[in-house]
Design a protein around this motif. Sequence first.
Motif, PDB file in Angstrom:
ATOM      1  N   ILE A   1      -1.539   7.500  -5.473  1.00 10.62           N
ATOM      2  CA  ILE A   1      -2.864   8.109  -5.366  1.00 10.62           C
ATOM      3  C   ILE A   1      -2.772   9.510  -4.795  1.00 10.62           C
ATOM      4  CG2 ILE A   1      -5.113   7.921  -4.229  1.00 10.62           C
ATOM      5  CD1 ILE A   1      -4.793   4.884  -4.352  1.00 10.62           C
ATOM      6  N   GLY A   2      -1.849   9.705  -3.833  1.00  9.78           N
ATOM      7  CA  GLY A   2      -1.684  11.026  -3.245  1.00  9.78           C
ATOM      8  C   GLY A   2      -1.196  12.068  -4.232  1.00  9.78           C
ATOM      9  N   GLU A   3      -0.516  11.643  -5.295  1.00  6.20           N
ATOM     10  CA  GLU A   3      -0.046  12.583  -6.306  1.00  6.20           C
ATOM     11  C   GLU A   3      -1.081  12.870  -7.385  1.00  6.20           C
ATOM     12  OE1 GLU A   3       3.512  10.941  -7.849  1.00  6.20           O
ATOM     13  OE2 GLU A   3       4.718  11.346  -6.063  1.00  6.20           O
ATOM     14  N   SER A   4      -1.812  11.840  -7.805  1.00  9.79           N
ATOM     15  CA  SER A   4      -2.726  12.012  -8.952  1.00  9.79           C
ATOM     16  C   SER A   4      -4.189  12.164  -8.570  1.00  9.79           C
ATOM     17  CB  SER A   4      -2.589  10.803  -9.892  1.00  9.79           C
ATOM     18  OG  SER A   4      -3.011   9.609  -9.251  1.00  9.79           O
TER      19      SER A   4
ATOM     20  N   SER B   1       0.806  -1.224   0.000  1.00  8.85           N
ATOM     21  CA  SER B   1       0.000   0.000   0.000  1.00  8.85           C
ATOM     22  C   SER B   1       0.839   1.274   0.000  1.00  8.85           C
ATOM     23  CB  SER B   1      -0.936   0.014   1.213  1.00  8.85           C
ATOM     24  OG  SER B   1      -0.179   0.002   2.413  1.00  8.85           O
ATOM     25  N   GLU B   2       2.105   1.195   0.474  1.00  7.76           N
ATOM     26  CA  GLU B   2       2.911   2.407   0.549  1.00  7.76           C
ATOM     27  C   GLU B   2       3.098   3.039  -0.829  1.00  7.76           C
ATOM     28  OE1 GLU B   2       6.537   1.715   2.550  1.00  7.76           O
ATOM     29  OE2 GLU B   2       5.605   1.077   4.430  1.00  7.76           O
ATOM     30  N   ALA B   3       3.473   2.197  -1.808  1.00 11.49           N
ATOM     31  CA  ALA B   3       3.656   2.723  -3.168  1.00 11.49           C
ATOM     32  C   ALA B   3       2.336   3.172  -3.770  1.00 11.49           C
ATOM     33  CB  ALA B   3       4.295   1.660  -4.053  1.00 11.49           C
ATOM     34  N   GLN B   4       1.257   2.441  -3.477  1.00 13.00           N
ATOM     35  CA  GLN B   4      -0.048   2.809  -4.021  1.00 13.00           C
ATOM     36  C   GLN B   4      -0.549   4.119  -3.417  1.00 13.00           C
ATOM     37  OE1 GLN B   4      -2.648  -0.520  -3.414  1.00 13.00           O
ATOM     38  NE2 GLN B   4      -1.653  -1.786  -4.970  1.00 13.00           N
ATOM     39  N   VAL B   5      -0.353   4.272  -2.107  1.00 15.46           N
ATOM     40  CA  VAL B   5      -0.782   5.510  -1.441  1.00 15.46           C
ATOM     41  C   VAL B   5      -0.040   6.706  -2.009  1.00 15.46           C
ATOM     42  CG1 VAL B   5      -0.656   6.750   0.749  1.00 15.46           C
ATOM     43  CG2 VAL B   5      -1.613   4.451   0.677  1.00 15.46           C
TER      44      VAL B   5
END
Length: 785
Positions: A244-247, A237-241
């Motif tokens: 998502i936090g950028e886009s 989830s770290e990479a996914q978060v």
Amino acid sequence: MSSRIIIKSLPRDITRDKLVSHVQKICPGVEVTDCNLKYTRDGVFRKFAFVGFNSSQDATTTCRKLNGTFITTTKIQTDMAADVGDGSIKAWSKYSARAKMKELAEGGKKKNNDAEADGETEMTKPQDVEEKEEAKPGRTGFVIKMKGFSGFYSEKTVKEFFKPIKPLKIRIPRNAQKKPMGVAFVEFSTEKDLEQAMGRNKNFINGKKIFLKKSAEEVVEKKASAPPVWEVKAKESEAQVESIGESGRLFVRNLWFGMTEEELEKVFGKFGPLAEVVLPVDPLTKKVKGFAHVVFVFPEHALKAYTELDYTSLHGRLMHILPGRENSSEDVSNEQSSYKKKKDLQQKANSSNSHNWNALFLGANAVADAMAKKYNTDKSRILDSDAKGSVGVRMALGETQIVAETRDFLLSHGVALDSFGQAAGERSKTVILVKNLPTGVTSDELREIFSRHGSVARVVMPPTGITAVVEYLEPSEARQGFLKLNFSKFRSIPLYLEWAPMGVFSTPAPSPVTKVEKKEEKEEDMDAKEGDEDDKDDNNNDGDDGGNDDGQMKTEQDESTEPEPEEGSTIFVKNLNFATTDEQLRQHFCDVGTVQSATVAKKKDPKKPGELLSMGYGFVQFMKKAEAMEALKMLQNSDLEGHKLELKLSTRPASQVRGRQKQVATKQTSSKILVRNIPFEANKKEIEELFKVFGELKFVRLPKKLRGTGPHRGFAFVDFLTKEDAKRAFNALCHSTHLYGRRLVLEWAEAEESLDELRRKTAQHFSDDGPKKKVSKSSIMKDLE
């Protein structure tokens, strides 16, 4: 509450179709949205399944009725399924490694007990048990990885390869289709056996060379029990978060095939404002493909939605949410493109914004072509500056005539043109307004162009062919057609597209017909030629919409007779939070009385065309003046979104307070028209020439700057001899008449209106409460009481 149930103790020979058939037999009318039978990695059925339903009520009812029923001779058990990651539920499987070790240990104890009862206890030595424990898989670490297989192979094939060496364990990884993946892992009990086995390196199986490699770490890595899904998700989830936090983009999959964009907007809209929701539809079946793209305005809202909605049930299916990818535009990043090309690409990128363009906009070139075709003359004669009269007036009158014909045609074909007067109203997702079409375009040609991107329900185009309205059947296809065709070149000129407002059609779109239905319909027509007359009668009866028209007229009459708010019932609200919306402002005041309207004043965002910014103040209008006075006393200095509100009674007219609502023509009070937005290159003679077509004029006055010197001030007063002539000119020119490229704005002027009066009204328009005047302290206290 979950909309999924778990069914346990299923027979081994059960299939998905049989299970769904049994569910629908016990609970007829219930729609099954998902049926998932569970297997091990080796393809062994685990005797339970998850079944999803359209709603939690259907799931609860089915769970109760299905529990204890029989499938063949097997009695099944049902329960409500828990969400993934529910801490109250402990995941357990007899097929896991830990369960197998426990089973082996219990089996050893049972064997010892049986042996003791038979007098054979001495035969079982403690060291034998230890040797067995050491011989368990995953304890030796002597592993060989085999690769190079081709075709079918099994454990028997591997044993034959290593004869006479006996492997301790053979594991053949398989893919999702239960087929071997071309490798195998072989474990040996001793290092001696391992070294002997490595001597078989590069030997052949079925004519293919097999390569061997020591892999001591493989046993420990593969033997470890697979972590739960939510633990794996927590690691990834770290990479996914971060993405998502950028886009602020989400990719949602495993959706029900009956899902709609409205439902998806309702589910994700709880977490924040949405910028875009795309639900792709299959072009043949017209059903959704099971995935969607959701874009939030603020990335933090997308993170919240991802955290709370991932692996939750929606219509009986577990949603899986992943970071979305931003659409890449390779053309925009091309440094060698020209300035014009870059500008066109930038316009395309901003084309989805709800620009409030003129619904009946006609380009000057299109007007000249239409006039030349209508009067059977050359375009050069219409644009000849040496001809009698002004070219600008000639073009304006031609545009006025074309616009009038276009309006009549659109109104007769069910297009509600009044809906285009809503400046910031909600826009349709399926209806597109097409403008700046060249002359000579047919509706069939336009349908063919737009049908390349989806199924078109209808195309409405006036005889002039300059403006058209296109309606798609599916929102996703309409969005695709809009993005592809907006600003695209069509017959050497660009197409201008705009999303039409809601309610642009007064009649519903024709029902979609798939290719299969068309084929069946054709066969029915061939088999039923004798019943043509009856079919025609039925069609005529079905197409009778007289009742609908009456109902619509009654609704319009009811709306026109709605009670009007009292004078002095409007409050001017200052010091608003810039994030406060109209709805939040309404909710803050609705406890005091009946709120007619609540509007936050907005202005255009210079950085983001088509978007609006709050100006920090607004207006709240009550139905009664007493309610407004009560709100002044109760809510003065009240807190809204962290800001202390400053309230005072507004003296602005109701038409200015209601904000961006439907634009209605002002009431005619005289034969004088105020004409605004006049281009500075136009003169008084041209204004007279334009308006005298509709009747005899009293006078035309064009105020100038600096005591009569220099250009005029951009507006004029036109007075007719009769009110009928003035009304005829107003109705013809108010819709979309351009003079030298600027659209004329017409208003009815008061008979006694002078330049000073106009200045006073303009000053009042830009001030909060009009001209300031001294008010005594006693009168203020009296009003507050």
